[in-house]
Design an enzyme around this catalytic site. Structure first.
Site, PDB file in Angstrom:
ATOM      1  N   ARG A  12       0.828  -1.217   0.000  1.00  0.00           N
ATOM      2  CA  ARG A  12       0.000   0.000   0.000  1.00  0.00           C
ATOM      3  C   ARG A  12       0.864   1.270   0.000  1.00  0.00           C
ATOM      4  O   ARG A  12       0.435   2.319  -0.479  1.00  0.00           O
ATOM      5  CB  ARG A  12      -0.949  -0.019   1.212  1.00  0.00           C
ATOM      6  N   ILE A  40      -7.128   7.735  -0.792  1.00  0.00           N
ATOM      7  CA  ILE A  40      -7.003   6.276  -0.923  1.00  0.00           C
ATOM      8  C   ILE A  40      -7.878   5.720   0.202  1.00  0.00           C
ATOM      9  O   ILE A  40      -7.768   6.151   1.354  1.00  0.00           O
ATOM     10  CB  ILE A  40      -5.529   5.809  -0.809  1.00  0.00           C
ATOM     11  N   SER A  41      -8.776   4.820  -0.141  1.00  0.00           N
ATOM     12  CA  SER A  41      -9.749   4.323   0.842  1.00  0.00           C
ATOM     13  C   SER A  41      -9.064   3.592   1.982  1.00  0.00           C
ATOM     14  O   SER A  41      -7.993   3.004   1.830  1.00  0.00           O
ATOM     15  CB  SER A  41     -10.741   3.367   0.183  1.00  0.00           C
ATOM     16  N   GLN A  42      -9.735   3.618   3.112  1.00  0.00           N
ATOM     17  CA  GLN A  42      -9.325   2.854   4.289  1.00  0.00           C
ATOM     18  C   GLN A  42      -9.256   1.366   3.901  1.00  0.00           C
ATOM     19  O   GLN A  42     -10.161   0.859   3.242  1.00  0.00           O
ATOM     20  CB  GLN A  42     -10.415   3.096   5.336  1.00  0.00           C
TER      21      GLN A  42
END
Length: 212
Positions: free
Chosen positions: A35, A61-63
């Site tokens: 990530r 950026i999504s959790q």
């Protein structure tokens, strides 16, 4: 790189498991996906926290939990071969999907984000991700129908055009704003209609039209 050590990733996977993510395929892929490659270097020390992070252009950026939850919901009925993602963003969600399905078709309206995401896919050798600079509301008609669709921005209403790009039996996972709250919906196309299931409250950036 200490901050991207396997231990750090394992801790993230453990947290996702504690929060109810059950699909081992999804957990394995999230544990294996770097990530830190998808965030600004200044934020890379926070890449494995279970939190959303800014990626520029007013996007995030999504959790990881949300990525895991949406991916798990998409895979629930089996393994989709061909998936449409609306909102490439950093490319992280597409990278996770690419390791679980045969082909990922991803559309993004912000050209600069798409350029960066393409470089990441190339660097990570994710050759089954296909990208398009387009308004997400249109989907990717020439590649339809899809075995699954995942939308990574909150729509003000269920995007009609995308529903019709679903195969019969396939699901679309989409956050939709209702009464001032965003709900994550799983919408399955049946022979003659659509069945909706509410997966709970979420927070996403709004789904915008047009290109930039």
């Amino acid at each position: 790189m200490g901050m991207t050590s396997q231990r750090t990733r394992d801790r993230l996977v453990r947290r996702l498991r504690e929060h109810g993510i059950r699909d081992e395929r999804v957990l394995r892929v999230i544990g294996a996906t770097p990530r830190h490659e998808f965030v600004d270097e200044a934020l890379s020390s926070r890449a494995y926290e279970d939190t959303a992070l800014p990626i520029g252009q007013s996007q995030t950026i999504s959790q990881p939990y949300i990525v895991a939850r949406m991916t798990e919901a998409l895979l629930e009925g089996g393994k989709p071969k061909k998936v449409l993602e609306v909102g490439t963003g950093s490319g992280y969600q597409a990278a996770v999907l690419a390791q679980l399905v045969d082909q990922v078709f991803t559309v993004e309206r912000i050209e600069e984000l798409l350029r960066q995401a393409r470089r990441r896919f190339h660097r990570l050798r994710l050759h089954n991700v296909y990208t398009r600079h387009a308004d997400g509301h249109e989907g990717w008609p020439s590649q339809a129908p899809f075995d699954g669709i995942i939308v990574t921005a909150a729509a003000s209403a269920v995007p009609e055009e995308l529903l019709h790009q679903l195969k019969v039996g396939a699901v679309m996972i989409v956050p939709v704003e209702r009464n001032g709250m965003q709900q994550l919906l799983s919408i399955r196309r049946t022979e003659d209609d659509f069945e909706e299931e509410n997966l709970g409250g979420v927070i996403f950036v709004p789904m915008l039209g047009g290109l930039s």
